[in-house]
Scaffold this motif. Structure first.
Motif, PDB file in Angstrom:
ATOM      1  N   GLU A  81       0.826  -1.205   0.000  1.00 60.76           N
ATOM      2  CA  GLU A  81       0.000   0.000   0.000  1.00 60.76           C
ATOM      3  C   GLU A  81       0.863   1.258   0.000  1.00 60.76           C
ATOM      4  OE1 GLU A  81      -3.471   2.168   2.739  1.00 60.76           O
ATOM      5  OE2 GLU A  81      -2.734   0.161   3.275  1.00 60.76           O
ATOM      6  N   TYR A  82       1.921   1.263   0.809  1.00 59.84           N
ATOM      7  CA  TYR A  82       2.817   2.421   0.919  1.00 59.84           C
ATOM      8  C   TYR A  82       3.471   2.744  -0.424  1.00 59.84           C
ATOM      9  CZ  TYR A  82       7.155   4.845   2.342  1.00 59.84           C
ATOM     10  OH  TYR A  82       8.202   5.717   2.470  1.00 59.84           O
ATOM     11  N   TYR A  83       4.042   1.744  -1.075  1.00 59.71           N
ATOM     12  CA  TYR A  83       4.732   1.999  -2.343  1.00 59.71           C
ATOM     13  C   TYR A  83       3.754   2.332  -3.472  1.00 59.71           C
ATOM     14  CZ  TYR A  83       9.230   0.668  -0.370  1.00 59.71           C
ATOM     15  OH  TYR A  83      10.379   0.637   0.374  1.00 59.71           O
TER      16      TYR A  83
ATOM     17  N   ASP B  55       5.341  -5.644  -8.806  1.00 54.94           N
ATOM     18  CA  ASP B  55       4.217  -5.802  -9.741  1.00 54.94           C
ATOM     19  C   ASP B  55       3.190  -4.681  -9.554  1.00 54.94           C
ATOM     20  OD1 ASP B  55       5.280  -8.089 -10.850  1.00 54.94           O
ATOM     21  OD2 ASP B  55       3.964  -9.482  -9.784  1.00 54.94           O
ATOM     22  N   ALA B  56       2.916  -4.350  -8.285  1.00 54.88           N
ATOM     23  CA  ALA B  56       1.921  -3.306  -7.993  1.00 54.88           C
ATOM     24  C   ALA B  56       2.422  -1.933  -8.429  1.00 54.88           C
ATOM     25  CB  ALA B  56       1.590  -3.311  -6.504  1.00 54.88           C
ATOM     26  N   VAL B  57       3.713  -1.658  -8.210  1.00 62.60           N
ATOM     27  CA  VAL B  57       4.291  -0.382  -8.657  1.00 62.60           C
ATOM     28  C   VAL B  57       4.255  -0.284 -10.179  1.00 62.60           C
ATOM     29  CG1 VAL B  57       6.466   0.925  -8.817  1.00 62.60           C
ATOM     30  CG2 VAL B  57       5.717   0.000  -6.618  1.00 62.60           C
ATOM     31  N   HIS B  58       4.592  -1.368 -10.843  1.00 56.84           N
ATOM     32  CA  HIS B  58       4.566  -1.364 -12.309  1.00 56.84           C
ATOM     33  C   HIS B  58       3.152  -1.169 -12.845  1.00 56.84           C
ATOM     34  CE1 HIS B  58       8.541  -3.839 -12.224  1.00 56.84           C
ATOM     35  NE2 HIS B  58       8.769  -2.541 -12.167  1.00 56.84           N
TER      36      HIS B  58
ATOM     37  N   LYS C  33      16.611  -9.124  -9.083  1.00 59.43           N
ATOM     38  CA  LYS C  33      16.116  -9.308 -10.447  1.00 59.43           C
ATOM     39  C   LYS C  33      14.941 -10.271 -10.461  1.00 59.43           C
ATOM     40  CE  LYS C  33      18.096  -9.218 -15.026  1.00 59.43           C
ATOM     41  NZ  LYS C  33      19.334  -9.312 -15.821  1.00 59.43           N
ATOM     42  N   GLU C  34      15.053 -11.355  -9.698  1.00 55.63           N
ATOM     43  CA  GLU C  34      13.943 -12.306  -9.604  1.00 55.63           C
ATOM     44  C   GLU C  34      12.708 -11.644  -8.998  1.00 55.63           C
ATOM     45  OE1 GLU C  34      12.783 -16.560  -7.433  1.00 55.63           O
ATOM     46  OE2 GLU C  34      14.886 -15.941  -7.523  1.00 55.63           O
ATOM     47  N   ALA C  35      12.926 -10.688  -8.100  1.00 53.90           N
ATOM     48  CA  ALA C  35      11.814 -10.008  -7.438  1.00 53.90           C
ATOM     49  C   ALA C  35      11.150  -8.953  -8.318  1.00 53.90           C
ATOM     50  CB  ALA C  35      12.305  -9.358  -6.143  1.00 53.90           C
ATOM     51  N   GLY C  36      11.655  -8.740  -9.511  1.00 58.03           N
ATOM     52  CA  GLY C  36      10.990  -7.838 -10.443  1.00 58.03           C
ATOM     53  C   GLY C  36      11.387  -6.386 -10.360  1.00 58.03           C
ATOM     54  N   PHE C  37      12.447  -6.064  -9.629  1.00 56.66           N
ATOM     55  CA  PHE C  37      12.904  -4.673  -9.585  1.00 56.66           C
ATOM     56  C   PHE C  37      13.392  -4.234 -10.962  1.00 56.66           C
ATOM     57  CE2 PHE C  37      13.170  -5.614  -5.020  1.00 56.66           C
ATOM     58  CZ  PHE C  37      12.676  -4.434  -4.483  1.00 56.66           C
ATOM     59  N   ASP C  38      13.452  -2.923 -11.158  1.00 61.03           N
ATOM     60  CA  ASP C  38      13.935  -2.362 -12.408  1.00 61.03           C
ATOM     61  C   ASP C  38      15.436  -2.112 -12.383  1.00 61.03           C
ATOM     62  OD1 ASP C  38      11.345  -1.929 -13.886  1.00 61.03           O
ATOM     63  OD2 ASP C  38      10.934  -0.833 -12.037  1.00 61.03           O
ATOM     64  N   GLY C  39      16.050  -2.252 -11.232  1.00 62.16           N
ATOM     65  CA  GLY C  39      17.477  -2.059 -11.078  1.00 62.16           C
ATOM     66  C   GLY C  39      17.833  -2.103  -9.607  1.00 62.16           C
ATOM     67  N   VAL C  40      19.113  -1.843  -9.310  1.00 63.35           N
ATOM     68  CA  VAL C  40      19.583  -1.865  -7.921  1.00 63.35           C
ATOM     69  C   VAL C  40      20.449  -0.637  -7.650  1.00 63.35           C
ATOM     70  CG1 VAL C  40      19.495  -4.371  -7.595  1.00 63.35           C
ATOM     71  CG2 VAL C  40      21.560  -3.336  -8.567  1.00 63.35           C
ATOM     72  N   GLU C  41      20.375  -0.168  -6.413  1.00 61.87           N
ATOM     73  CA  GLU C  41      21.236   0.921  -5.947  1.00 61.87           C
ATOM     74  C   GLU C  41      22.105   0.377  -4.828  1.00 61.87           C
ATOM     75  OE1 GLU C  41      19.912   5.195  -4.936  1.00 61.87           O
ATOM     76  OE2 GLU C  41      20.281   4.293  -2.962  1.00 61.87           O
ATOM     77  N   LEU C  42      23.417   0.529  -4.950  1.00 57.13           N
ATOM     78  CA  LEU C  42      24.349   0.112  -3.907  1.00 57.13           C
ATOM     79  C   LEU C  42      24.445   1.219  -2.857  1.00 57.13           C
ATOM     80  CD1 LEU C  42      26.454  -1.893  -2.813  1.00 57.13           C
ATOM     81  CD2 LEU C  42      28.167  -0.711  -4.221  1.00 57.13           C
TER      82      LEU C  42
ATOM     83  N   ARG D 155       1.503   5.887  -7.501  1.00 57.02           N
ATOM     84  CA  ARG D 155       0.288   6.537  -8.011  1.00 57.02           C
ATOM     85  C   ARG D 155       0.402   8.056  -7.900  1.00 57.02           C
ATOM     86  NH1 ARG D 155      -4.318   3.885  -5.114  1.00 57.02           N
ATOM     87  NH2 ARG D 155      -3.797   2.181  -6.559  1.00 57.02           N
ATOM     88  N   GLY D 156       1.159   8.511  -6.900  1.00 56.04           N
ATOM     89  CA  GLY D 156       1.326   9.947  -6.680  1.00 56.04           C
ATOM     90  C   GLY D 156       2.318  10.596  -7.610  1.00 56.04           C
TER      91      GLY D 156
END
Length: 361
Positions: free
Chosen positions: A21-23, A68-71, A148-157, A28-29
């Motif tokens: 819900e938070y993300y 998935d929800a963010v996308h 990557k398996e979790a569906g993120f668009d990238g990673v930040e170190l 959406r905002g």
């Protein structure tokens, strides 16, 4: 939207319905790019209760529901990969469950520290100097695969805040005499090798880094010229990788502790000092920016994008408010920033998390 530790993944460090819900509210905002809250790469190396991890399948599956929800809202989301290093505590529940010691580049305790979820008033303890840093690099690599398996668009170190990668880079916390300590090139090696591993998984433009050159927090901070020389080298080398972005944190007084009557940080202008080092990667700036200041910096081509943090807590529709001139007037309750632990009900966890109203949705 920058990474914001919120500690609502109760009770097992697995992302939950409330996190979704938070993300979603912020996607959406109008968030152009969301960086997740600091996501722990392994059970060893934790501090915050109920911060999410990405070391097991339940966590991967939980994050997949969020991505998935963010996308579905048209948003993008990177995972911030996080390990606390010496600012973990051996009595923290997840640290104990890992069966591993508190690792750091050197056996040097950070000054300060407060662990409200442990009995008494424990502070930071002396860590174990990791014998072979490759075991930690491999943890970051696996976390990149999991993201990557979790569906993120990238990673930040995450290389700021006095946490593990920052600890290797800073000569006050890294006294190693091997290939990962001593010279600037050696102290930079740990973070650069992690970036290269992540690029091998994601490709360069899906990997980013967050840096805090002014130090201070968690007992970090080298002398001024050493700081400048170290970060100019590191940023230049990271930029060669043609990253998705390099995000620098400006000096913020609230993140600068006092020891022996003196502030710990090495305060300097990160834009003027490091902008010339960034030639290929987009340059993002974070910490204390106002929308007006961000517009000026972008118009002047001093930065490529502005990153907001705390403003997102109370304004889930922050970009729409900025676009339409709606006041940023949320009354933030800082006691709710980091949750309260699993003993608090689901409804109570919403307070200060998903209950800030959106003006334009």
């Amino acid at each position: 939207m920058s990474a914001l530790t919120r500690s609502r993944s109760v009770p097992t460090n697995v992302p939950n319905d409330l996190n979704i819900e938070y993300y979603v509210q912020r996607a959406r905002g109008g968030a152009g790019l969301i960086t997740s809250e600091g996501t722990l790469i392994c059970q060893q190396g934790t501090e915050w209760q109920n911060a999410p991890g990405i070391w097991n399948q339940d966590q991967i599956d939980g994050w997949k529901r969020i991505t998935d929800a963010v996308h579905a809202e048209g948003g993008l989301i990177f995972s911030q990969l996080w390990h606390l290093g010496r600012v973990s505590h051996p009595d923290a529940p997840e640290q104990k469950a890992s069966g591993m010691p508190v690792y750091a580049p050197s056996a040097i305790a950070a000054r300060g520290g407060q662990f409200k979820f442990l009995p008494g008033q424990p502070g930071y303890v002396t860590p174990i100097a990791v014998d072979d840093p490759q075991i930690l690099i491999d943890m970051y690599k696996q976390a990149g695969i999991n993201a990557k398996e979790a569906g993120f668009d990238g990673v930040e170190l995450h290389c700021a805040g006095g946490h593990l990668v920052h600890q290797f880079l800073d000569s006050t916390s890294n006294k190693r005499t091997d290939a990962y300590g001593g010279s600037i090139e050696n102290r930079a090696r740990f973070g650069l090798e992690i970036l290269k591993e992540l690029v091998s998984i994601w490709g360069s433009k899906r990997v980013a880094i967050r840096l805090g050159p002014t130090g201070g927090y968690n007992d970090m901070g080298m002398p001024l010229q050493e700081s400048i020389d170290t970060y100019r080298y590191f940023i230049s080398q990271a930029d060669v990788l043609d990253l998705g972005y390099i995000c620098l944190l400006r000096y913020v007084l609230a993140m600068d502790p006092t020891f022996d009557g003196k502030l710990r940080s090495t305060k300097h202008d990160v834009v003027k000092t490091y902008r010339p080092c960034i030639k290929k990667s987009p340059f993002f700036l974070n910490s204390g920016l106002t929308p007006e200041e961000a517009n000026q910096l972008i118009a002047a081509k001093d930065i490529d994008a502005a990153v907001f943090g705390t403003l997102w807590i109370g304004h889930p529709d922050l970009p729409k408010r900025i676009e339409h001139g709606v006041p940023l007037d949320a009354k933030l309750d800082q006691t709710t920033f980091y949750g309260w632990g699993p003993q608090i009900s689901y409804e109570q966890q919403k307070k200060g998390y998903t209950d800030y109203p959106a003006a334009l949705l």
